[in-house]
Scaffold this active site. Structure first.
Site, PDB file in Angstrom:
ATOM      1  N   ASP A 189      48.515  48.948  35.966  1.00 49.89           N
ATOM      2  CA  ASP A 189      49.616  48.049  35.631  1.00 49.89           C
ATOM      3  C   ASP A 189      49.414  47.478  34.234  1.00 49.89           C
ATOM      4  O   ASP A 189      48.455  47.827  33.533  1.00 49.89           O
ATOM      5  CB  ASP A 189      49.827  46.979  36.703  1.00 49.89           C
ATOM      6  CG  ASP A 189      48.644  46.072  36.927  1.00 49.89           C
ATOM      7  OD1 ASP A 189      48.490  45.614  38.062  1.00 49.89           O
ATOM      8  OD2 ASP A 189      47.867  45.819  35.975  1.00 49.89           O
ATOM      9  N   LYS A 249      55.255  46.642  33.192  1.00 54.19           N
ATOM     10  CA  LYS A 249      56.503  46.043  32.743  1.00 54.19           C
ATOM     11  C   LYS A 249      56.626  46.264  31.234  1.00 54.19           C
ATOM     12  O   LYS A 249      55.708  45.990  30.484  1.00 54.19           O
ATOM     13  CB  LYS A 249      56.458  44.546  33.022  1.00 54.19           C
ATOM     14  CG  LYS A 249      57.811  43.887  33.007  1.00 54.19           C
ATOM     15  CD  LYS A 249      57.684  42.400  33.251  1.00 54.19           C
ATOM     16  CE  LYS A 249      57.416  42.081  34.710  1.00 54.19           C
ATOM     17  NZ  LYS A 249      57.412  40.637  34.988  1.00 54.19           N
ATOM     18  N   MET A 266      50.494  32.673  36.792  1.00 51.06           N
ATOM     19  CA  MET A 266      51.921  32.965  36.558  1.00 51.06           C
ATOM     20  C   MET A 266      52.748  31.686  36.424  1.00 51.06           C
ATOM     21  O   MET A 266      53.880  31.621  36.916  1.00 51.06           O
ATOM     22  CB  MET A 266      52.482  33.821  37.715  1.00 51.06           C
ATOM     23  CG  MET A 266      51.811  35.176  37.821  1.00 51.06           C
ATOM     24  SD  MET A 266      52.311  36.095  39.288  1.00 51.06           S
ATOM     25  CE  MET A 266      51.209  35.424  40.529  1.00 51.06           C
TER      26      MET A 266
HETATM   27  N1  SAH Z   1      45.193  40.109  40.216  1.00 52.73           N
HETATM   28  C1  SAH Z   1      45.163  39.273  39.036  1.00 52.73           C
HETATM   29  C2  SAH Z   1      46.351  38.339  38.954  1.00 52.73           C
HETATM   30  C3  SAH Z   1      47.668  39.048  38.746  1.00 52.73           C
HETATM   31  S1  SAH Z   1      49.002  37.934  38.594  1.00 52.73           S
HETATM   32  C4  SAH Z   1      43.856  38.483  39.009  1.00 52.73           C
HETATM   33  O1  SAH Z   1      43.123  38.463  39.993  1.00 52.73           O
HETATM   34  O2  SAH Z   1      43.557  37.895  37.973  1.00 52.73           O
HETATM   35  C5  SAH Z   1      49.150  37.797  36.854  1.00 52.73           C
HETATM   36  C6  SAH Z   1      48.666  36.447  36.368  1.00 52.73           C
HETATM   37  O3  SAH Z   1      47.248  36.435  36.269  1.00 52.73           O
HETATM   38  C7  SAH Z   1      49.144  36.083  34.987  1.00 52.73           C
HETATM   39  O4  SAH Z   1      50.452  35.575  34.987  1.00 52.73           O
HETATM   40  C8  SAH Z   1      48.135  35.024  34.604  1.00 52.73           C
HETATM   41  O5  SAH Z   1      48.430  33.802  35.235  1.00 52.73           O
HETATM   42  C9  SAH Z   1      46.864  35.572  35.227  1.00 52.73           C
HETATM   43  N2  SAH Z   1      46.055  36.333  34.250  1.00 52.73           N
HETATM   44  C10 SAH Z   1      45.727  37.636  34.303  1.00 52.73           C
HETATM   45  N3  SAH Z   1      44.938  37.978  33.269  1.00 52.73           N
HETATM   46  C11 SAH Z   1      44.762  36.858  32.539  1.00 52.73           C
HETATM   47  C12 SAH Z   1      44.040  36.551  31.348  1.00 52.73           C
HETATM   48  N4  SAH Z   1      43.347  37.478  30.687  1.00 52.73           N
HETATM   49  N5  SAH Z   1      44.093  35.285  30.879  1.00 52.73           N
HETATM   50  C13 SAH Z   1      44.777  34.336  31.525  1.00 52.73           C
HETATM   51  N6  SAH Z   1      45.476  34.566  32.652  1.00 52.73           N
HETATM   52  C14 SAH Z   1      45.465  35.814  33.160  1.00 52.73           C
END
Ligand code: SAH
Length: 256
Positions: free
Chosen positions: A41, A63, A175
């Site tokens: 993704d 996306k 998010m």
């Molecule tokens: N499975 C992922 C979350 C997916 S939902 C996990 O465990 O981290 C997507 C959200 O994850 C984003 O909107 C943000 O809030 C967060 N996110 C993912 N990567 C990030 C990063 N490098 N820095 C800050 N927030 C992050």
């Protein structure tokens, strides 16, 4: 690996961590390096995909600006189709596959089709961001409870977050950038002090990381003023306050 048609491949739901390739687990790195097919993704860094050897098929379900993410049903169908054709599939997801990653749905779809599934955990954004920003999510003097919530606009008002933020607790919102204003209002309406410290960590563990701070009452203005963009996590609670100067720094300042 292509096998005889009657033997399905395995689907590996693999957490790619928050960005920095050094935060991959060894299991994830090995699977990526040996993969024939990777379905990934949008949150997965190019530097991580670059670990795959030449000839690996890379399918993005990301996306794009003009396009929507591939619908979840189509992603499930893609994984099932490839595995039933005998191919092992490395399904790479940002962070951890079972934290706001729809890994549960994909695992269910595979199991329903009789496909073996393995889950490889990853460093979830809350943990990666906290480490990179040096914010302890728990601390004996500040917090003994941590909660992770999803802050998309849709359904925000229906979610019951009461008791998740406040004294002795840390709340991490995934998010939440687009609805930062509504999130702050919701938490304050639930009784949270408007002065409660908040840290916003954008692009955690990546070169372009930013850590921004404000009291919760100023969260919406901070996000708007600094043009914070996804991906970012919002950490709410006293652990998110700017770190106190170490005694040594204070002493040096006094001597100036
Ligand atoms: N499975 C992922 C979350 C997916 S939902 C996990 O465990 O981290 C997507 C959200 O994850 C984003 O909107 C943000 O809030 C967060 N996110 C993912 N990567 C990030 C990063 N490098 N820095 C800050 N927030 C992050």
């Amino acid at each position: 690996m292509t096998r005889s048609p009657q033997l399905p491949g395995t689907v590996y739901l693999v957490g790619a961590g928050p960005g920095d390739p050094d935060l991959l687990t060894l299991r994830a790195a090995r699977l990526i390096m040996n993969a024939r097919l990777i379905v990934h993704d949008g949150l997965v860094e190019p530097a991580i995909l670059a670990l795959a050897r030449g000839g690996t098929r890379l399918i993005s379900v990301a996306k794009r600006r003009s396009k929507h993410t591939m619908p979840q049903h189509d992603i499930d169908a893609l994984l099932v189709r490839e595995a039933l054709a005998g191919n092992d599939v490395v399904r790479l997801k940002g962070g951890d596959p079972f934290v706001f990653g729809r890994g549960g749905e994909e695992a269910e779809a595979c199991r329903a089709a009789g496909i073996p599934v393995e889950i490889v955990p990853g460093v979830s954004a809350a943990l990666g961001a906290a480490a990179a920003a040096q914010i302890p999510l728990t601390h004996r003097a500040h917090s003994s409870i941590v909660s992770f919530v999803a802050g998309q606009c849709k359904g925000l008002t229906d979610q019951d977050w009461s008791g998740l933020a406040g004294q002795g607790r840390t709340l991490v919102i995934y998010m939440g950038v687009a609805s930062a204003d509504a999130i702050a209002e919701k938490l304050i309406a639930d009784g949270l002090s408007p002065e409660t410290p908040v840290a916003v960590i954008e692009n955690a563990t990546r070169a372009e990381m930013r850590v921004l701070r404000a009291p919760i009452a100023g969260l919406g203005a901070l996000v708007a003023h600094e043009r914070v963009r996804s991906p970012a996590v919002i950490v709410v609670g006293s652990v998110a306050a700017a770190p106190a100067h170490s005694l040594r720094e204070l002493a040096l300042e006094a001597a100036r």
